[in-house]
Each structure stands twice: as structure tokens, then as C-alpha cells.
Design an enzyme around this catalytic site. Structure first.
Site, PDB file in Angstrom:
ATOM      1  N   HIS A 137       0.834  -1.207   0.000  1.00  0.00           N
ATOM      2  CA  HIS A 137       0.000   0.000   0.000  1.00  0.00           C
ATOM      3  C   HIS A 137       0.869   1.258   0.000  1.00  0.00           C
ATOM      4  O   HIS A 137       0.680   2.164  -0.812  1.00  0.00           O
ATOM      5  CB  HIS A 137      -0.938   0.034   1.213  1.00  0.00           C
ATOM      6  CG  HIS A 137      -1.521   1.400   1.426  1.00  0.00           C
ATOM      7  ND1 HIS A 137      -2.628   1.837   0.732  1.00  0.00           N
ATOM      8  CD2 HIS A 137      -1.100   2.442   2.187  1.00  0.00           C
ATOM      9  CE1 HIS A 137      -2.863   3.104   1.074  1.00  0.00           C
ATOM     10  NE2 HIS A 137      -1.961   3.489   1.957  1.00  0.00           N
ATOM     11  N   GLU A 167      -5.426   9.562  -0.013  1.00  0.00           N
ATOM     12  CA  GLU A 167      -5.843   8.162   0.021  1.00  0.00           C
ATOM     13  C   GLU A 167      -6.954   7.827  -0.985  1.00  0.00           C
ATOM     14  O   GLU A 167      -6.937   6.762  -1.595  1.00  0.00           O
ATOM     15  CB  GLU A 167      -6.316   7.774   1.427  1.00  0.00           C
ATOM     16  CG  GLU A 167      -5.209   7.791   2.482  1.00  0.00           C
ATOM     17  CD  GLU A 167      -4.139   6.721   2.295  1.00  0.00           C
ATOM     18  OE1 GLU A 167      -4.283   5.858   1.410  1.00  0.00           O
ATOM     19  OE2 GLU A 167      -3.138   6.770   3.034  1.00  0.00           O
ATOM     20  N   SER A 179      -4.210   0.891  -4.464  1.00  0.00           N
ATOM     21  CA  SER A 179      -3.653  -0.353  -3.937  1.00  0.00           C
ATOM     22  C   SER A 179      -4.743  -1.399  -3.715  1.00  0.00           C
ATOM     23  O   SER A 179      -4.461  -2.468  -3.182  1.00  0.00           O
ATOM     24  CB  SER A 179      -2.881  -0.080  -2.629  1.00  0.00           C
ATOM     25  OG  SER A 179      -3.696   0.540  -1.663  1.00  0.00           O
ATOM     26  N   HIS A 202       1.551   5.257  -2.752  1.00  0.00           N
ATOM     27  CA  HIS A 202       1.986   6.630  -2.462  1.00  0.00           C
ATOM     28  C   HIS A 202       3.234   7.098  -3.213  1.00  0.00           C
ATOM     29  O   HIS A 202       3.363   8.278  -3.509  1.00  0.00           O
ATOM     30  CB  HIS A 202       2.276   6.775  -0.960  1.00  0.00           C
ATOM     31  CG  HIS A 202       1.050   6.715  -0.099  1.00  0.00           C
ATOM     32  ND1 HIS A 202       0.157   7.754  -0.010  1.00  0.00           N
ATOM     33  CD2 HIS A 202       0.561   5.740   0.707  1.00  0.00           C
ATOM     34  CE1 HIS A 202      -0.830   7.431   0.828  1.00  0.00           C
ATOM     35  NE2 HIS A 202      -0.614   6.201   1.274  1.00  0.00           N
TER      36      HIS A 202
HETATM   37  N1  HBI Z   1       1.909   6.343   9.642  1.00  0.00           N
HETATM   38  N2  HBI Z   1       3.237   4.864   8.467  1.00  0.00           N
HETATM   39  C1  HBI Z   1       2.202   5.713   8.505  1.00  0.00           C
HETATM   40  N3  HBI Z   1       1.457   5.905   7.386  1.00  0.00           N
HETATM   41  C2  HBI Z   1       0.397   6.757   7.399  1.00  0.00           C
HETATM   42  O1  HBI Z   1      -0.251   6.928   6.358  1.00  0.00           O
HETATM   43  C3  HBI Z   1       0.078   7.443   8.573  1.00  0.00           C
HETATM   44  C4  HBI Z   1       0.865   7.193   9.704  1.00  0.00           C
HETATM   45  N4  HBI Z   1       0.585   7.835  10.844  1.00  0.00           N
HETATM   46  C5  HBI Z   1      -0.465   8.787  10.954  1.00  0.00           C
HETATM   47  C6  HBI Z   1      -1.274   8.936   9.747  1.00  0.00           C
HETATM   48  N5  HBI Z   1      -0.981   8.305   8.644  1.00  0.00           N
HETATM   49  C7  HBI Z   1      -2.530   9.751   9.799  1.00  0.00           C
HETATM   50  O2  HBI Z   1      -2.651  10.467  10.972  1.00  0.00           O
HETATM   51  C8  HBI Z   1      -2.850  10.641   8.615  1.00  0.00           C
HETATM   52  O3  HBI Z   1      -4.257  10.754   8.630  1.00  0.00           O
HETATM   53  C9  HBI Z   1      -2.325  11.994   8.632  1.00  0.00           C
HETATM   54 FE    FE Z   2      -1.845   5.366   2.778  1.00  0.00          FE
END
Ligand code: HBI
Ligand code: FE
Length: 293
Positions: free
Chosen positions: A137, A183, A202, A142
């Protein structure tokens, strides 16, 4: 740094990453040589399946990014090799993390143009759905757009906005922006609607659904409308927001002072994703839409 990273909680779900090995900024080594043949095979299966959907359903910038970053079908990407191409393109790099990380560190990474990618990949019985972000994903969804200069600038501005949102107690509002753009965003193109959101791209099921199903609502992107809209994490979306260009997204996040919006929206309850408002610029009215609000 001085503190031991702990796994963030997500409801009652235990996260599966090796958080005890992470640095203070939650980064770990990728340890590419430790991936098994079976793990590379999972990548191959998922990559092959999603790549065939790109031409019909994805924003053209996604395939361009994959090609430009030299992503191969046959093995899990080496982050160091990707970074050697991504850095010169947009100044971004990817960093390995155990899995979901706390918001504060997540925003800090984005603001510093580093994108956290989970090191582990899902198991064979999870090909179609899992509730935590894995390497497939994070990477397939991304990373390609981080090679796009305009999208990359948007992501950096988004990360910088995260720090401000914390001060306003408005991280949940900013999270809705992430959800409905990064997303689950759709882009209007001359060839019709296309997906650019990682949660869509994804997913084998949601890719055709988001672009073509008569079920969900699709409305023109409006930042404040997005911030007011609830989202679902356990099913395909019932609302998608459509941008006209990545430039529009960048402008909305960079030129706008989110502070007054946060104050206007405050703790008001969110709008359900099934609901259409009189002021919405409707792209497609879905079969899930309730009576006009
Ligand atoms: N951590 N690894 C990872 N990937 C994410 O997309 C992610 C995260 N921590 C927090 C987060 N997303 C969310 O708070 C987002 O909504 C900003
Ligand atoms: Fe994501």
C-alpha cells in the site's frame, strides 16, 4: 530523542511492526536481503494485478512515476535505489518504518520531504484487504506521485500544516483532507475520471469501483467541505472528491490559512458521506445518496 518509540494504537488493533527496533523518528533499516522469496512473490502478484488497472483507471502521473523510479515487477523495491532517482526528481526520499506511526512524527517526515514506508508486506490470505498500511500500500499507492513535482510540493505543505493543526486541536480535520485526497482522491482528466489516491490504487476492488460504480457520490473538491465530511475506514467509500489538477490541490493547501476553517468547523459533527448539500458541485449523484439535505 531519548525515548523508546512505542506502537501507536489504532482502536483495539495491535499493530504488527517491530517498533522496538525503531529510532526516535520511527525509522528502521529496510534490510532488503532479509525478504524471502515468498515475500517477493506477494509483491509480484499485487504489482502485476494493480499495474494492469492503471491505464484504464489511474491518473497518468501514477504510471509515469512508477516508470521514472525504475520500479520492477519481480522483486520488492530497494528503498536506496528508489531514493537515488526520487531525490533528483523532487527532493523527496522514502524512509523505512515498522508500520503506522504517530501523527506527530508522520507530519514531521512529510514536512521534511521524507515519506514513511512500512517494511513488512502482507500475507497471502490478505491480498485483497488489510487494515494497516503495509509495504505494498505505502509503496505502490503513495510513492509514484512523489516523483511528480506539484504533488510532491502538496505533500510537503500538508506535513507542515500538521504541526499547526495540532495547536488548533484540528488534526482530525486535517486527517479528513488526507483521506479524501492522498488516500481516496479522484482527478478529472480529458479521458474521464481517474484515481490518484493510494487507498484506491492499492485495492483491486476499489479501483474500478471508485472510478466507475454508480453507487458512491462524487463531488468537486472543496477544502472546507472535505474537512467537514466523515469517512469510513471499513468499506469502499461512499463519497469521493474530484480535483481538476494537482495544482489545485497544492494551491488549496499552500495558499489557505486553515486556522479560520478549523475555528468555523470546530467540534461540529461531521457530515455523513452519503449526504449531498445544496452547495455541492455534484459530479455524479450516487445511489447511496439520501434525500437532499
Ligand atoms: N503512519 N506509516 C504511517 N502511514 C500513514 O499513512 C500514517 C501514519 N501515521 C499517521 C497517519 N498516517 C494519519 O494520521 C494521517 O491521517 C495523517
Ligand atoms: Fe496510505
Amino acid at each position: 530523542m531519548g525515548r523508546t518509540p512505542t506502537a501507536p494504537t489504532r482502536g483495539r488493533l495491535a499493530l504488527r511492526g517491530a517498533y522496538d527496533q525503531a529510532a526516535g523518528d520511527y525509522t528502521v533499516e529496510q534490510r532488503w536481503d532479509d525478504y524471502s522469496a515468498a515475500e517477493h512473490a506477494i509483491w509480484r502478484t499485487l504489482f502485476t494485478r494493480q499495474r494492469t488497472l492503471l491505464e484504464q483507471y489511474a491518473a497518468p502521473e501514477v504510471a509515469a512515476g512508477l516508470a521514472g523510479l525504475g520500479i520492477a515487477v519481480d522483486h520488492i523495491p530497494r528503498f536506496s535505489a528508489v531514493n537515488a532517482l526520487l531525490g533528483p526528481a523532487t527532493g523527496w526520499r522514502i524512509v523505512a518504518v515498522p508500520g503506522l506511526i504517530p501523527e506527530e512524527q508522520f507530519f514531521a517526515h512529510l514536512a521534511a520531504r521524507s515519506f514513511p514506508v512500512s517494511v513488512w508486506i502482507r500475507e497471502p490470505h490478505e491480498l485483497d484487504y488489510l487494515s494497516e498500511p503495509d509495504l505494498f500500500h505505502d509503496f505502490f499507492g503513495h510513492v509514484p506521485l512523489l516523483a511528480n513535482p506539484v504533488f510532491a510540493r502538496f505533500m510537503q505543505a500538508y506535513g507542515a500544516a500538521g504541526t499547526k493543526a495540532r495547536a488548533h486541536n484540528a488534526v482530525h480535520l486535517l486527517a479528513r483532507v488526507y483521506w479524501y485526497t492522498v488516500e481516496f482522491g479522484l482527478l478529472r482528466t480529458d479521458a474521464g475520471l481517474r484515481a490518484y489516491g493510494a487507498g484506491i490504487l492499492s485495492s483491486k476492488g476499489e479501483t474500478p469501483y471508485a472510478v466507475g460504480s454508480p453507487e458512491p457520490n462524487r463531488i468537486a473538491f472543496d477544502l472546507e467541505r472535505v474537512m467537514r465530511t466523515d469517512y469510513r475506514i471499513d468499506s469502499f467509500q461512499r463519497m469521493y472528491f474530484v480535483i481538476d489538477s494537482f495544482e489545485q490541490l497544492f494551491r488549496a493547501s499552500y495558499d489557505t490559512d486553515f486556522g479560520p476553517m478549523y475555528d468555523r468547523i470546530g467540534e461540529r459533527p461531521g457530515i455523513a458521506p452519503e449526504v449531498l448539500l445544496a452547495a455541492d458541485r455534484v459530479v455524479t449523484r450516487g445511489s447511496v445518496a439520501g434525500p437532499a439535505a
